[in-house]
Design a protein around this motif. Structure first.
Motif, short mmCIF file in Angstrom:
data_model
loop_
_atom_site.label_atom_id
_atom_site.label_comp_id
_atom_site.label_asym_id
_atom_site.label_seq_id
_atom_site.Cartn_x
_atom_site.Cartn_y
_atom_site.Cartn_z
N THR A 1 0.82 -1.21 0.00
CA THR A 1 0.00 0.00 0.00
C THR A 1 0.86 1.26 0.00
O THR A 1 2.03 1.24 0.39
CB THR A 1 -0.95 0.02 1.22
N ASP A 2 0.25 2.33 -0.44
CA ASP A 2 0.74 3.68 -0.17
C ASP A 2 -0.17 4.28 0.88
O ASP A 2 -1.28 3.77 1.14
CB ASP A 2 0.73 4.53 -1.44
N VAL A 3 0.27 5.37 1.50
CA VAL A 3 -0.53 6.04 2.52
C VAL A 3 -0.40 7.54 2.32
O VAL A 3 0.65 8.03 1.89
CB VAL A 3 -0.08 5.60 3.94
N ARG A 4 -1.47 8.26 2.59
CA ARG A 4 -1.43 9.71 2.43
C ARG A 4 -0.34 10.31 3.31
O ARG A 4 -0.20 9.94 4.47
CB ARG A 4 -2.80 10.31 2.77
N PRO A 5 0.45 11.24 2.76
CA PRO A 5 1.61 11.77 3.49
C PRO A 5 1.27 12.32 4.88
O PRO A 5 2.03 12.11 5.83
CB PRO A 5 2.13 12.88 2.57
N GLY B 1 9.56 -0.28 -0.02
CA GLY B 1 9.92 -0.70 -1.36
C GLY B 1 10.21 0.47 -2.26
O GLY B 1 9.74 1.59 -2.02
N THR B 2 11.01 0.22 -3.29
CA THR B 2 11.22 1.23 -4.32
C THR B 2 9.99 1.27 -5.22
O THR B 2 9.39 0.24 -5.50
CB THR B 2 12.47 0.89 -5.14
N GLY B 3 9.61 2.42 -5.66
CA GLY B 3 8.44 2.54 -6.52
C GLY B 3 7.15 2.59 -5.72
O GLY B 3 7.15 2.93 -4.54
N ALA B 4 6.06 2.28 -6.39
CA ALA B 4 4.74 2.34 -5.75
C ALA B 4 4.00 1.03 -6.04
O ALA B 4 4.06 0.52 -7.15
CB ALA B 4 3.93 3.52 -6.30
#
Length: 203
Positions: free
Chosen positions: A111-115, A147-150
């Motif tokens: 996942t990504d998460v809002r900054p 991780g590198t990238g998204a």
């Protein structure tokens, strides 16, 4: 304990350890290929492969960096037209309730998460969520990576029993007030249950 991976390869389709060793043999030594950790998605046509390049190849592999990843990507194109390689940096490693047991199953949350929510997200994972899931009966190990990238965040769980996932203790950890506050800030999220290939080997 298994060797800590520092590279993840993502491939469309189901690929055997033998086919991966053949493809990657143009880049990696036989000693490195002895610790290939090959995972097949339980409900998707998808293969993930963990490698421990820095540990196995020494400083030369670390220094090679992007060039080595590009060589690996090119080698994987024999199996999949658009392989994805992700560099992994471990940030948390917890022995689980079933530590030392054979872990046939491997669950990954990417996942990504809002900054603006990242500090809360990291505190939740480190102090409540991952320790809670590591303590569930049937969990052998829990790890977090950047991780590198998204997506950028990876949470991984080795499971000695598939039934641990979705069990009452597992669901209780997921249902806390803090979880409810953090989870809406996820985006670009993928949750996948994998099964280790029968002849996959880990160092």
């Amino acid at each position: 304990m298994a060797t800590m991976p520092d590279t993840l390869i993502k491939l469309a389709g189901r690929h055997s350890p033998q086919a991966l060793r053949l493809a990657l043999g143009a880049v990696l030594s036989p000693a490195q290929l002895q610790t290939l950790d090959v995972l097949h998605a339980d409900e998707a046509d998808l293969t993930y492969v963990y490698l421990a390049l820095a540990a196995d190849a020494g400083q030369a592999a670390v220094d090679a960096g992007p060039a080595l990843h590009e060589a690996l990507r090119s080698a994987c194109m024999a199996l999949c037209p658009q392989p994805e390689l992700v560099g992994l940096h471990n940030t948390l490693d917890l022995a689980g309730h079933a530590s030392g047991s054979h872990a046939e199953w491997h669950y990954i949350v990417e996942t990504d998460v809002r900054p603006e929510a990242e500090d809360d997200f990291n505190a939740w994972y480190s102090t409540e969520h991952m320790p809670g899931l590591a303590a569930v009966p049937g969990t052998a190990r829990a790890r977090r990576y950047l991780g590198t990238g998204a997506p950028r965040h990876y949470a991984t769980y080795d499971l000695a029993e598939r039934a641990a996932f979705g069990s009452e203790p597992w669901l209780a950890v997921r249902a806390t007030a803090w979880s409810s506050r953090v989870r809406p800030n996820f985006y670009n999220t993928r949750r996948t249950m994998f099964r280790r290939a029968d002849d996959s080997t880990r160092g």
